[in-house]
Scaffold this active site. Structure first.
Site, PDB file in Angstrom:
ATOM      1  N   GLU A  82       0.805  -1.219   0.000  1.00 37.14           N
ATOM      2  CA  GLU A  82       0.000   0.000   0.000  1.00 37.14           C
ATOM      3  C   GLU A  82       0.840   1.273   0.000  1.00 37.14           C
ATOM      4  O   GLU A  82       0.401   2.323   0.475  1.00 37.14           O
ATOM      5  CB  GLU A  82      -0.992  -0.013   1.169  1.00 37.14           C
ATOM      6  CG  GLU A  82      -1.991  -1.148   1.044  1.00 37.14           C
ATOM      7  CD  GLU A  82      -2.947  -1.267   2.206  1.00 37.14           C
ATOM      8  OE1 GLU A  82      -3.979  -1.926   2.046  1.00 37.14           O
ATOM      9  OE2 GLU A  82      -2.654  -0.684   3.281  1.00 37.14           O
TER      10      GLU A  82
ATOM     11  N   GLU B  71      -5.379  -8.003  -1.926  1.00 36.66           N
ATOM     12  CA  GLU B  71      -5.903  -7.963  -0.565  1.00 36.66           C
ATOM     13  C   GLU B  71      -7.362  -7.548  -0.643  1.00 36.66           C
ATOM     14  O   GLU B  71      -7.701  -6.548  -1.296  1.00 36.66           O
ATOM     15  CB  GLU B  71      -5.126  -6.997   0.329  1.00 36.66           C
ATOM     16  CG  GLU B  71      -5.630  -7.012   1.783  1.00 36.66           C
ATOM     17  CD  GLU B  71      -4.820  -6.117   2.706  1.00 36.66           C
ATOM     18  OE1 GLU B  71      -3.592  -6.057   2.524  1.00 36.66           O
ATOM     19  OE2 GLU B  71      -5.415  -5.475   3.577  1.00 36.66           O
TER      20      GLU B  71
END
Length: 790
Positions: free
Chosen positions: A168, A246
């Site tokens: 991320e 994810e």
């Protein structure tokens, strides 16, 4: 179950539509698997379960045709930094440090591979230690660090199939990714593929994938997080594998299970996503930490053996037990939406499937009309659906049927015999169905686990029973890294804090000071005791100088100029403040690195050994006279110099320029000069009670509970959250052990040091919570931990 003929029975008001044709000659994208992610310390407590419960849990997750039957296990590459619900230890705390067995992720992958040799393994960093790249993530250091982790796993018998870049955060650059690819290839890991960005796909990445063929070949897949209807038509048209690397992140209620099952189908139908990975694999952390219970199943009580096999295990089974990575989605009408809501996908075995599950003519049809929360919420209606089998599928004579609803999870239903290559099936709302030619489904089941029990009290740990460099039972690190180490010169183990730089520029989020949690979130009245030593922290205030560091050489800076009375064996005095380089009290004598400072006012031939250094002409090593010449001054980027056992590393080779009065090393490729730096940070140890709702990602929650802090200089404070409610000073010699003790009874809190009462307060803020012990970013030793009801 015996096969039954299914007749066409239409519901009143149901839509009568043409048959949906499933034809295996119309093949589309390759299916890449369904998996789950162990990261952010979400699996911390699982390794502490005893048998047989631990193996039972692992079977529900990984054993083929028993439970979830996951195809992929993705893990965090530990980086000594906060990553959601804790920190996970690095395989390289420092440049010259390496251990392949730290933490629990390698163990978890070994257990997964033991059960399913074909499972796909995947590693991804949330952060890396600050020494990497001198605080620069995208560096040659990090490429070497990532490759070293792959080597570590290989040494443990775990081949790594996939590796990511940075969870991320930025994916770096084309050059960085190509350098990582080249390094993996050179190390013999051509079969370890790169997946990125593990977040959002930005315009720069899209452009690079579409225009740079070399880069495109180096990137195996483009992984997005929580990609609710985020379409990438250009990448899809170019043949880039699109994954939900994810997803999920919900409690394992029926609503969560419905979302998870719906994603398998809808991610493909709406976004061409061929692989979906859940965070988290299993929720195995203390109650009260953030994102509570966001796992496919629950295992939070290793002390009792209790665990909970929840509904997402069985929506996983509906897909995973009857497919494998390498199967192929059908095109045409083979995958699509249903007339009254819901969707379906059909898959057939491919020539390159992972493992052998099915042959030509076999197929699996998965239908979902699931509701629940998350992306693509829907309210389908009951309906009859007719399917017509074509191509090799037309020869199917018997279909095995499995279903999951809120009331009944993964139940085998009567089998279907197609008539003339067709069958009609009643699809209820809020359900998931699998129809397959494979007679391999199984709803595995063990006897019920033991009942839930509170954390055991009294609890004690003297750390003597553990192997070296392991995390002790139940302790859950939230900042820094704590591991059991033997104190050299003794037979005694201690719990040691091993991270000396907060390292925020290389981390996922800002890091709290080192702290580790233990206990039960519901406990209110109890006491915590721990013995503490802060090695090498006995310098009085008058002799404490700055940290000695290395930075780029600049002859104009006085703090880089040193008077050395004799490099053969003598003191090294800073021109800027006339203090001497000082290793007195550094902890190499008991096996722990410590800062080298400018903290000596005595600079003469009769000074103590801690101020005496010699430059070895042959090796270039700067050897301390302390500890009988066994330890050398060692450079590390973005951090203080340390004493470490003398070796042949470049970080221990020094040159003294008598003209410029600079002492420098070229270990990083360019000249880095010894520099008289800043004052060291606060050095302290603490013990806390009633730590509640700790969140390592939120700085306002770091000061939590009621804590006794004691500093290296003898300053103590009793703190309620961030507020000091009592303080003073004591005389303390940190070369020996000292006892910190905090008691909570009702609204009364009492703190003591070595049996001497320091303070007692009344405070209604903290009503219950975990215990913790911690320190600053420096060496700290803890022993003889006790937690007792009061």
């Amino acid at each position: 179950m015996a096969a039954v003929q299914v007749s066409v029975v239409l519901l009143v008001g149901a839509l009568c539509s043409a048959a949906i044709v499933l034809d295996d000659s119309l093949q589309a994208l390759v299916f890449d698997g369904i998996g789950a992610l162990s990261a952010g310390a979400s699996s911390r407590l699982l390794i502490d379960y005893v048998e047989p419960q631990r193996s039972q849990i692992l079977d529900y997750l990984f054993t083929p045709n028993f439970g979830a039957n996951l195809h992929i296990i993705k893990v965090e590459i530990g980086g000594d930094c906060q990553s959601t619900d804790g920190t996970e230890p690095s395989h390289m705390h420092y440049r010259d440090d390496l251990s392949c067995t730290r933490g629990y992720e390698s163990w978890l992958m070994q257990e997964a591979r033991k059960r399913n040799p074909d499972i796909i393994t995947w590693g991804l960093s949330w952060g890396v230690p600050q020494w990497i790249g001198n605080g620069s993530y995208f560096s040659e250091d990090n490429i070497n660090y990532q490759v070293q982790w792959v080597k570590c796993m290989a040494s443990l018998g775990i081949s790594i199939d996939l590796i990511g870049i940075w969870n991320e955060r930025s994916w770096g650059s084309v050059d960085y990714v190509l350098s990582l690819r080249a390094a993996l290839d050179a190390a013999g890991f051509a079969d370890t593929h790169i997946s990125l960005p593990d977040g959002g796909i930005d315009a720069g990445l899209t452009q690079a994938l579409l225009t740079n063929d070399t880069f495109r070949a180096a990137v195996y897949s483009a992984g997005m997080h929580y990609p609710c209807n985020v379409k990438n038509p250009a990448l899809a048209a170019a043949g880039v594998r699109l994954w939900a690397s994810e997803d999920y992140s919900q409690s394992p209620t029926w609503a969560g299970a419905s979302s998870w099952g719906r994603y398998f189908v809808n991610n493909y139908l709406t976004m061409n996503i061929t692989s979906t990975t859940a965070w988290s694999l299993i929720w195995s952390v203390f109650d009260g930490l953030p994102y509570g219970q966001a796992g496919l199943m629950i295992a939070t009580e290793p002390w009792s053996g209790s665990y909970n096999v929840t509904a997402p295990i069985w929506t996983s089974a509906q897909f995973c037990q009857f497919t494998s990575p390498g199967w192929i989605f059908l095109g045409g009408q083979g995958s699509g939406t249903l007339p009254l809501g819901g969707g379906y996908v059909t898959l057939v075995p491919g020539p390159n499937q992972r493992g052998k599950r099915g042959t030509v003519g076999d197929f699996t049809l998965v239908i979902q009309t699931l509701e629940g929360g998350g992306c693509d919420q829907a309210t389908p209606s009951p309906q009859n659906v007719t399917f017509s089998l074509a191509g090799h599928l037309a020869s199917a004579s018997l279909l095995y049927v499995w279903s999951t609803t809120e009331a009944d999870w993964f139940v085998q239903q009567p089998s279907i015999t197609p008539i003339g290559g067709q069958f009609t099936f009643f699809v209820d709302a809020g359900a998931m169905y699998t129809m397959t030619t494979l007679d391999i489904g199984r709803r595995g089941q063990y006897p019920p686990p033991p009942p839930s029990q509170p954390f055991p009290m009294p609890y004690t740990d003297d750390f003597q029973s553990y192997s070296q460099d392991t995390t002790p039972q139940f302790f859950s690190d939230q900042g820094g890294t704590f591991a059991v180490r033997t104190v050299p010169g003794t037979k005694n183990n201690a719990l040691s804090q091993l991270v000396f730089d907060a390292g925020d520029s290389n981390s996922w989020v800002a890091n709290p000071d080192p702290v580790t949690l233990i206990g039960g979130a519901s406990y209110a009245d109890y006491s915590v005791g721990v013995s503490v030593m802060l090695p090498g922290r006995n310098r009085p205030p008058s002799t404490r100088g700055g940290l000695a560091t290395v930075v780029a050489c600049d002859a104009t800076q006085a703090n880089q100029r040193w008077v050395w009375n004799t490099p053969a064996a003598g003191y090294i005095q800073s021109v800027s403040d006339q203090l001497c380089l000082n290793s007195l009290g550094c902890t190499s004598s008991i096996g722990f690195w410590d800062c080298v400072t400018t903290g000596g006012t005595c600079c003469g031939s009769d000074c103590y050994a801690g101020l005496q250094f010699r430059l070895d002409a042959a090796s270039g090593q700067l050897v301390s006279a302390l500890d009988t010449d066994q330890n050398c001054v060692t450079a590390q980027p973005h951090g203080p110099l340390v004493l470490a056992a003398c070796n042949q590393s470049a970080a221990q080779r020094w040159v003294y320029n008598q003209t410029s009065q600079q002492l420098y090393t070229t270990y990083s490729g360019s000249a880095q000069c010894l520099t008289n730096g800043d004052q060291p940070p606060e050095v302290y140890a603490k013990a806390c009670v009633r730590v509640s709702q700790f969140n390592g990602q939120v700085q306002s929650s770091w000061d939590n509970g009621v804590c006794l802090h004691v500093s290296s200089l003898g300053a103590w404070s009793l703190r309620s959250g961030p507020t000091t409610v009592g303080n003073g000073t004591i005389s303390v010699d940190w070369s020996t052990w000292h006892r910190l003790y905090v008691t909570a009874t009702g609204q009364q809190f009492t703190a003591s040091f070595d049996g001497q009462k320091l303070s007692s307060i009344t405070d209604a803020t903290w009503t219950a919570g975990l215990a913790s012990i911690g320190s600053g970013y420096h060496p700290a030793l803890f022993d003889d931990f006790t937690m007792t009801l009061s």
